[in-house]
Enzyme design. Structure first.
Site, PDB file in Angstrom:
ATOM      1  CB  SER A 164      -0.818   0.186   1.565  1.00 54.19           C
ATOM      2  OG  SER A 164      -0.391  -0.187   2.045  1.00 54.19           O
ATOM      3  CG  HIS A 221      -1.367   4.187   3.780  1.00 53.51           C
ATOM      4  ND1 HIS A 221      -2.720   3.763   4.503  1.00 53.51           N
ATOM      5  CD2 HIS A 221      -0.728   2.948   3.521  1.00 53.51           C
ATOM      6  CE1 HIS A 221      -2.973   2.352   4.242  1.00 53.51           C
ATOM      7  NE2 HIS A 221      -1.828   1.542   3.878  1.00 53.51           N
TER       8      HIS A 221
END
Length: 288
Positions: A164, A221
């Protein structure tokens, strides 16, 4: 008279492979295949739980663990990008990567996409490890009680895995395309309104979810998103038709930028906390 003949399974497979492993889909599909193969190897060879592997198992297979990453095992920044904490984690990440992969290749080319994924993923992992190093010891003193009944600091020990961070870097680079198109006034390589709004919604929703759900590595992230934004501002864009020399200069500048940010992460990690946690582990292992 026209007859419709149903396709055989082998024909369907051939067409599926031709679509996903050619053109703009080639590089993203190879990255997805590597992630899937690593996950399969981890559960078949490594014996990891396919749905919810333990942090210890993920650490053994190369998870990003600040205590190890900043003390001689920097390779974890890379390996953790291809590890996943279960099949659902893998599926969601690969679904998002597949949905944005081709449009990224169309803007930055195959090598630009690969560079974004790898460099952005490394920087996202570095951001995660850096944040871990500063938050290993909780400010809630006395949360744990040792064997002698003495108060000990609570430890925030995290093993971070997943693609991610790299995927957020790719999203960040697509946001950089919007910024570059706005600055130059050249929307040839930009997005239509619907695509731009969809991209902004995907990024916004996923960032918001990261703040609301416990267990999501938000530092990776946000770090990946910012890293991708910076890399996307310097990497060459296909539609700009730059000379080979200028393209190579853009690729080199992206590598130098990533190297500088990685060096900064290692230089500013909280080695004092890392040493304190190491000492706590040594005390625990030496206790009778």
């Amino acid at each position: 008279q026209q007859l419709n003949h149903p396709m055989t399974p082998s024909t369907r497979l051939r067409l599926w492979l031709q679509y996903h492993f050619s053109g703009d889909n080639l590089a993203p599909s190879i990255i997805i295949a590597i992630n899937v193969l690593v996950w399969l190897a981890s559960i078949t060879v490594g014996g990891l739980n396919p749905f919810s592997p333990s942090p210890a198992q993920l650490g053994e297979w190369g998870g990003n663990f600040a205590l190890a990453t900043f003390t001689g095992e920097g390779w974890r920044l890379f390996t953790s990008m291809f590890m996943h904490a279960g099949i659902l984690h893998l599926f969601m990440n690969m679904l998002l990567l597949q949905s944005i992969g081709a449009m990224t290749v169309q803007r930055f080319g195959r090598w630009g996409f690969v560079q974004l994924y790898l460099l952005g993923g490394l920087l996202a992992s570095a951001a995660s490890a850096w944040w871990q190093s500063h938050t290993l010891i909780s400010t809630r003193t006395g949360a744990n009680v040792g064997a002698l009944g003495l108060a000990q600091p609570a430890l925030n020990l995290i093993v971070s895995v997943g693609a991610s961070g790299a995927i957020f870097a790719v999203c960040g680079a697509l946001l950089a395309v919007i910024v570059r198109a706005k600055i130059t006034g050249n929307w040839m390589y930009g997005f239509d309104v619907a695509t731009k709004n969809a991209l902004l919604r995907v990024v916004g929703i996923n960032i918001a979810i990261g703040f609301m759900i416990k267990g999501i590595d938000q530092s990776a992230h946000v770090g990946g998103l910012l890293a991708g934004l910076l890399l996307g501002l310097v990497l060459p864009i296909v539609a700009m038709r730059q000379t080979r020399a200028r393209k190579l200069a853009g690729y080199a500048l992206a590598c130098l930028l990533a190297a500088g940010l990685l060096g900064l992460a290692f230089a500013t990690a909280n080695y004092t906390q890392l040493q304190q946690v190491n000492e706590l582990f040594e005390q625990h292992t030496t206790q009778p």
